[in-house]
Design a protein around this motif. Structure first.
Motif, PDB file in Angstrom:
ATOM      1  N   ARG A  41       0.850  -1.179   0.104  1.00  0.00           N
ATOM      2  CA  ARG A  41      -0.023  -0.094  -0.118  1.00  0.00           C
ATOM      3  C   ARG A  41       0.776   1.273   0.215  1.00  0.00           C
ATOM      4  NH1 ARG A  41      -5.890  -0.957   1.928  1.00  0.00           N
ATOM      5  NH2 ARG A  41      -6.025   1.246   1.906  1.00  0.00           N
ATOM      6  N   LEU A  95       1.141   4.276  -2.863  1.00  0.00           N
ATOM      7  CA  LEU A  95       1.165   5.553  -2.608  1.00  0.00           C
ATOM      8  C   LEU A  95       2.060   6.205  -3.315  1.00  0.00           C
ATOM      9  CD1 LEU A  95      -0.282   8.084  -1.101  1.00  0.00           C
ATOM     10  CD2 LEU A  95       1.024   7.231   0.881  1.00  0.00           C
ATOM     11  N   GLU A 117       1.939   7.422  -6.947  1.00  0.00           N
ATOM     12  CA  GLU A 117       1.129   8.546  -7.298  1.00  0.00           C
ATOM     13  C   GLU A 117       1.947   9.847  -7.552  1.00  0.00           C
ATOM     14  OE1 GLU A 117      -2.494   9.217  -6.866  1.00  0.00           O
ATOM     15  OE2 GLU A 117      -2.660   7.066  -6.683  1.00  0.00           O
ATOM     16  N   ARG A 145      -4.712  -7.672  15.251  1.00  0.00           N
ATOM     17  CA  ARG A 145      -4.649  -7.611  13.615  1.00  0.00           C
ATOM     18  C   ARG A 145      -3.351  -6.399  13.534  1.00  0.00           C
ATOM     19  NH1 ARG A 145      -8.610  -3.794  10.191  1.00  0.00           N
ATOM     20  NH2 ARG A 145      -7.588  -4.500   8.140  1.00  0.00           N
ATOM     21  N   TYR A 163       4.115   2.941   7.512  1.00  0.00           N
ATOM     22  CA  TYR A 163       2.717   2.857   6.925  1.00  0.00           C
ATOM     23  C   TYR A 163       1.463   2.526   8.008  1.00  0.00           C
ATOM     24  CZ  TYR A 163      -1.356   2.383   4.238  1.00  0.00           C
ATOM     25  OH  TYR A 163      -2.532   2.613   3.787  1.00  0.00           O
ATOM     26  N   LEU A 181      -2.458   2.080   8.563  1.00  0.00           N
ATOM     27  CA  LEU A 181      -3.949   1.703   7.706  1.00  0.00           C
ATOM     28  C   LEU A 181      -4.685   3.238   8.228  1.00  0.00           C
ATOM     29  CD1 LEU A 181      -4.954  -2.029   8.235  1.00  0.00           C
ATOM     30  CD2 LEU A 181      -4.388  -0.632   6.120  1.00  0.00           C
ATOM     31  N   PRO A 182      -5.366   3.821   7.333  1.00  0.00           N
ATOM     32  CA  PRO A 182      -6.085   5.032   7.567  1.00  0.00           C
ATOM     33  C   PRO A 182      -6.825   5.190   9.025  1.00  0.00           C
ATOM     34  CG  PRO A 182      -6.520   4.240   5.398  1.00  0.00           C
ATOM     35  CD  PRO A 182      -5.828   3.112   6.072  1.00  0.00           C
ATOM     36  N   LEU A 183      -7.705   4.123   9.178  1.00  0.00           N
ATOM     37  CA  LEU A 183      -8.423   4.561  10.653  1.00  0.00           C
ATOM     38  C   LEU A 183      -7.404   4.664  11.810  1.00  0.00           C
ATOM     39  CD1 LEU A 183     -11.459   2.221  10.136  1.00  0.00           C
ATOM     40  CD2 LEU A 183     -11.470   4.663  10.096  1.00  0.00           C
ATOM     41  N   TYR A 184      -6.153   4.370  11.701  1.00  0.00           N
ATOM     42  CA  TYR A 184      -5.555   4.541  12.940  1.00  0.00           C
ATOM     43  C   TYR A 184      -4.568   5.769  12.858  1.00  0.00           C
ATOM     44  CZ  TYR A 184      -6.970  -0.265  13.425  1.00  0.00           C
ATOM     45  OH  TYR A 184      -7.826  -1.223  13.867  1.00  0.00           O
ATOM     46  N   ARG A 185      -4.743   6.625  11.863  1.00  0.00           N
ATOM     47  CA  ARG A 185      -3.982   7.794  11.609  1.00  0.00           C
ATOM     48  C   ARG A 185      -4.481   8.996  12.496  1.00  0.00           C
ATOM     49  NH1 ARG A 185      -3.959   7.335   5.274  1.00  0.00           N
ATOM     50  NH2 ARG A 185      -2.854   5.234   5.083  1.00  0.00           N
ATOM     51  N   ARG A 186      -3.727  10.004  12.883  1.00  0.00           N
ATOM     52  CA  ARG A 186      -4.460  10.996  13.530  1.00  0.00           C
ATOM     53  C   ARG A 186      -4.764  10.819  14.913  1.00  0.00           C
ATOM     54  NH1 ARG A 186      -6.482  15.657  10.490  1.00  0.00           N
ATOM     55  NH2 ARG A 186      -5.395  15.565   8.557  1.00  0.00           N
ATOM     56  N   ASN A 204       5.894  14.113  -1.660  1.00  0.00           N
ATOM     57  CA  ASN A 204       4.824  13.876  -0.484  1.00  0.00           C
ATOM     58  C   ASN A 204       4.902  14.756   0.553  1.00  0.00           C
ATOM     59  OD1 ASN A 204       3.284  12.663   1.409  1.00  0.00           O
ATOM     60  ND2 ASN A 204       4.108  10.473   1.468  1.00  0.00           N
ATOM     61  N   HIS A 205       4.059  15.722   0.262  1.00  0.00           N
ATOM     62  CA  HIS A 205       3.904  16.872   1.367  1.00  0.00           C
ATOM     63  C   HIS A 205       3.785  16.560   2.625  1.00  0.00           C
ATOM     64  CE1 HIS A 205      -0.380  17.831   0.680  1.00  0.00           C
ATOM     65  NE2 HIS A 205       0.020  17.268  -0.635  1.00  0.00           N
ATOM     66  N   ILE A 206       2.594  15.649   2.768  1.00  0.00           N
ATOM     67  CA  ILE A 206       2.020  15.069   3.976  1.00  0.00           C
ATOM     68  C   ILE A 206       3.433  14.397   4.872  1.00  0.00           C
ATOM     69  CG2 ILE A 206       0.559  13.341   5.182  1.00  0.00           C
ATOM     70  CD1 ILE A 206      -1.227  13.792   2.847  1.00  0.00           C
ATOM     71  N   ARG A 225      -5.123  13.922  -2.659  1.00  0.00           N
ATOM     72  CA  ARG A 225      -5.840  14.641  -3.812  1.00  0.00           C
ATOM     73  C   ARG A 225      -7.213  15.039  -3.367  1.00  0.00           C
ATOM     74  NH1 ARG A 225      -2.170  13.818  -6.932  1.00  0.00           N
ATOM     75  NH2 ARG A 225      -1.098  11.661  -7.211  1.00  0.00           N
ATOM     76  N   TYR A 245     -11.394  11.706   1.445  1.00  0.00           N
ATOM     77  CA  TYR A 245     -10.697  10.794   2.294  1.00  0.00           C
ATOM     78  C   TYR A 245     -11.338  10.935   3.659  1.00  0.00           C
ATOM     79  CZ  TYR A 245      -6.647   9.801   5.466  1.00  0.00           C
ATOM     80  OH  TYR A 245      -5.660   9.350   6.212  1.00  0.00           O
ATOM     81  N   LEU A 305     -13.103   7.646   5.879  1.00  0.00           N
ATOM     82  CA  LEU A 305     -12.650   7.470   7.119  1.00  0.00           C
ATOM     83  C   LEU A 305     -13.733   7.305   8.116  1.00  0.00           C
ATOM     84  CD1 LEU A 305      -9.803   7.399   6.207  1.00  0.00           C
ATOM     85  CD2 LEU A 305      -9.394   8.775   8.293  1.00  0.00           C
TER      86      LEU A 305
END
Lengths: 182, 474
Positions: free
Chosen positions: A45, A49, A52, A94, A121, A123-128, A159-161, B264, B269, B273
């Motif tokens: 994944r 990314l 991109e 998991r 890396y 997974l999205p739901l574990y960010r922030r 990758n500015h993030i 993007r 996004y 979530l």
């Protein structure tokens, strides 16, 4: 840790401290060979990314096999660090994230050893939730133990993030990698 | 305009063949296109600037212009907010486009976008009493557009973004809203979302549903539906009961393209979530199963939603098929499959969801309040007001929204908008709701009077293809 589903076959004798993860939706530990099948999709994944950002980062068809080989190699290599992030609660056991770093020599510069973060890396739901920060702190601890005096991170320049993540945590751009097709 | 035969008049058991209306529609659109071109050639522009002060002789220019005017400049220099009092800034907006997604034409570029922006400016003038300046801008990057608008902003009381492609429209709107001290609106996002929400509020009431327990499917994840999703959640929709579906199927947190969206398309996004597919995976069929509501803003193909899909929804489902010019399912097909309420984007079917119901009133309201911004609370207030006015005239399955004929709604939307701005503490001008209403009504009536008078006096020329001189607006 004690609830690890996979016995630590290749343990480096280090485990990230559970106290540091208090309040976070994850649980961090040193990865084992049994984790490889769960870690490979996360690496893929991340590579997709990267694709991109530049056509020169097009992911190869054999990437899955390569990721398996590299992870297996690094898990046996004392000059590599691979941490697995597990979920908690319903997602307990998991694997939801990975950090992979390697120790490199710096023949011309001091300090002479650096730890370079090659893959990170979540997974999205574990960010922030501050998980990235926690991952970074743990990798710093282990890198210091392995004698590294510098921590670096490799990621696509666009990758500015990622750039913003590292900038906020005391990193600055030092060496760039410019590419052209031949 | 209502057609002589609406599909609603046909027996629901006889589904409308998709080919005939399309052909009919194409023929009508073609004829209108020829007429637009001929009239564009004749009039060479749809708006012009006219004086709003008396000019009796050139001597008057010593106050309208130099030397007297210097004092007005000095006053504004001392207090920049006076630009809203001493110049036309309070009632002037820019219609900004880069021409990257004009109507259904795609990326035609700024010059070709001009006739459309002129038409929008005319609508702003006629319906909202707003001086709207069409400003297509030649840009290479999104940041150039953002910087250009910021530099132009001292002349304007508000900014209307128009026909800018998704997903760049999201960041452009967010960034301009964050950086400018005036309202910035993107009609394709906010106008359409407000009209959709207004219709939905009434549709939910008619079918005895509570938004907090409603399972909703959004088909299409472009400008309008992304904004609609955000407003739905603000209204109390449980994100875990909300499923967005696009060309790749159900949008969920771990979908392959989610990392790409984080770069993007930030809003999409966050919705991936927050909703995590509303607990669903797969495609439209899986999403529709048991859903109460489907809001489609996807592609003009009447087979996009199948009658079987409607039948798989909860009892008495709500179906908004908003693609233009052809809805995702013909209304009578949807009703035959059990839909309790059907809305489309077309004026020749009942329940037209039309952003033109929203923007004239919203802009009148934020301009009269001299609002500093236009947060989602204002969009929701406008939607609620619009919904309330359909309610006034009696809610029914074929009347969930006012029509464009009901011009009386515009000052009410303006008053609701302005009052909300005052309540949020973002208004430079604080008046009561009644005062805002009276003011909006007066400005809007003045605008119509102006257009009528110009036409009656022959200052706007009669349409050359109508020998009588035309039967324009009253």
């Amino acid at each position: 840790m004690s609830h690890s589903p996979h016995p630590p076959k290749e343990s480096k004798g280090h485990e990230a401290g559970p106290s540091a993860s208090a309040g976070l939706p994850v649980h961090l530990r040193v990865a084992t060979l049994g984790d490889v099948p769960a870690l490979v999709p996360l690496v893929l994944r991340l590579k997709s990314l990267n694709e991109e950002f530049d056509p020169l980062l097009k992911v190869r068809k054999d990437a899955e096999k390569t990721a398996t080989e590299i992870l297996t190699r690094d898990l046996k290599d004392p000059e590599a660090i691979v941490l697995a992030t597990e979920g908690v609660g319903a997602d307990k056991d998991r694997i939801v994230g990975i950090v992979r770093a390697r120790i490199r020599e710096r023949p011309f510069y001091a300090p002479e050893r650096e730890a370079v973060i090659l893959d990170i890396y979540l997974l999205p739901l574990y960010r922030r939730h501050g998980v990235g920060e926690y991952l970074l702190e743990e990798i710093m601890k282990i890198a210091k133990e392995k004698g590294a005096g510098v921590l670096t991170a490799e990621f696509p320049l666009q990758n500015h993030i990622a750039a913003s993540f590292y900038n906020k945590r005391g990193f600055r751009p030092t060496i760039g990698l410019y590419s052209r097709t031949l | 305009m209502v057609q002589a035969t609406t599909p609603a008049a046909k027996p629901p058991a006889d589904p409308r063949p998709p080919v005939a209306p399309e052909a009919e529609d194409e023929a009508r659109t073609g004829a209108l296109g020829e007429r637009s071109l001929a009239l564009a050639r004749f009039y060479q522009g749809k708006i012009e600037t006219v004086p709003k002060v008396p000019v009796r002789s050139l001597a008057d220019f010593s106050v309208w212009y130099t030397p007297g005017i210097a004092q007005v400049s000095r006053a504004i220099e001392k207090d920049p907010d006076l630009s809203f009092e001493l110049t036309g800034r309070w009632n002037t907006i820019a219609i900004i486009t880069d021409g990257s997604r004009v109507l259904g034409l795609g990326d035609v570029g700024p010059a070709a976008a001009m006739p459309v922006m002129e038409g929008k400016a005319l609508l702003f003038r006629y319906l909202g009493g707003v001086n709207a300046i069409p400003m297509p801008i030649a840009i290479e990057t999104d940041d150039e557009l953002i910087e250009t608008v910021i530099r132009l902003s001292p002349a304007f009381g508000g900014i209307n973004l128009e026909d800018i492609a998704s997903p760049k429209c999201f960041r452009i709107l967010d960034e301009l809203q964050r950086r400018l001290p005036i309202p910035v609106w993107h009609d394709d996002q906010l106008g359409t979302a407000a009209a959709t929400i207004a219709g939905l509020i009434n549709a939910l009431a008619l079918t005895d549903r509570d938004i907090h327990t409603t399972r909703t499917v959004l088909l299409g994840a472009g400008a309008a539906n992304i904004a609609t999703a955000r407003l739905l959640i603000a209204l109390g929709q449980d994100p875990h009961q909300l499923t967005l579906v696009d060309q790749k199927g159900v949008l969920f947190a771990e979908r392959d393209d989610v990392d790409s969206l984080s770069l993007r398309n930030t809003w999409k996004y966050h919705l991936a979530l927050a909703t995590d597919g509303g607990g669903r995976r797969g495609g439209l069929a899986e999403a529709l199963d048991g859903a109460d509501v489907v809001l489609a803003a996807s592609r003009p193909d009447p087979t996009t939603i199948s009658p079987a899909g409607i039948r798989s929804m909860a009892a008495r489902p709500i179906v908004f098929a908003l693609a233009n010019p052809v809805p995702e399912i013909w209304p009578d097909q949807a009703r035959a499959a059990g839909a309790a309420i059907v809305a489309t984007g077309r004026s020749d079917f009942p329940n037209q969801v039309n952003n033109s119901l929203v923007f004239p009133g919203v802009f009148r309201g934020v301009l009269d309040a001299r609002a500093r911004s236009i947060p989602d609370e204002i969009v929701i207030a406008a939607a609620r007001e619009l919904a309330a006015h359909a309610d006034d005239r009696g809610l029914a399955a074929d009347h969930i929204l006012p029509t464009m004929e009901e011009v009386g709604i515009f000052p009410h939307i303006a008053a609701a908008t302005a009052e909300t701005a005052v309540g949020l503490g973002i208004a430079r001008a604080k008046r009561t709701r009644e005062e805002f209403y009276d003011r909006a009504l007066k400005i809007m009536q003045h605008s119509v009077r102006l257009a009528t008078r110009l036409r009656e006096d022959g200052l706007t020329l009669p349409m050359p293809d109508e020998p009588s001189g035309g039967t324009g607006p009253p």
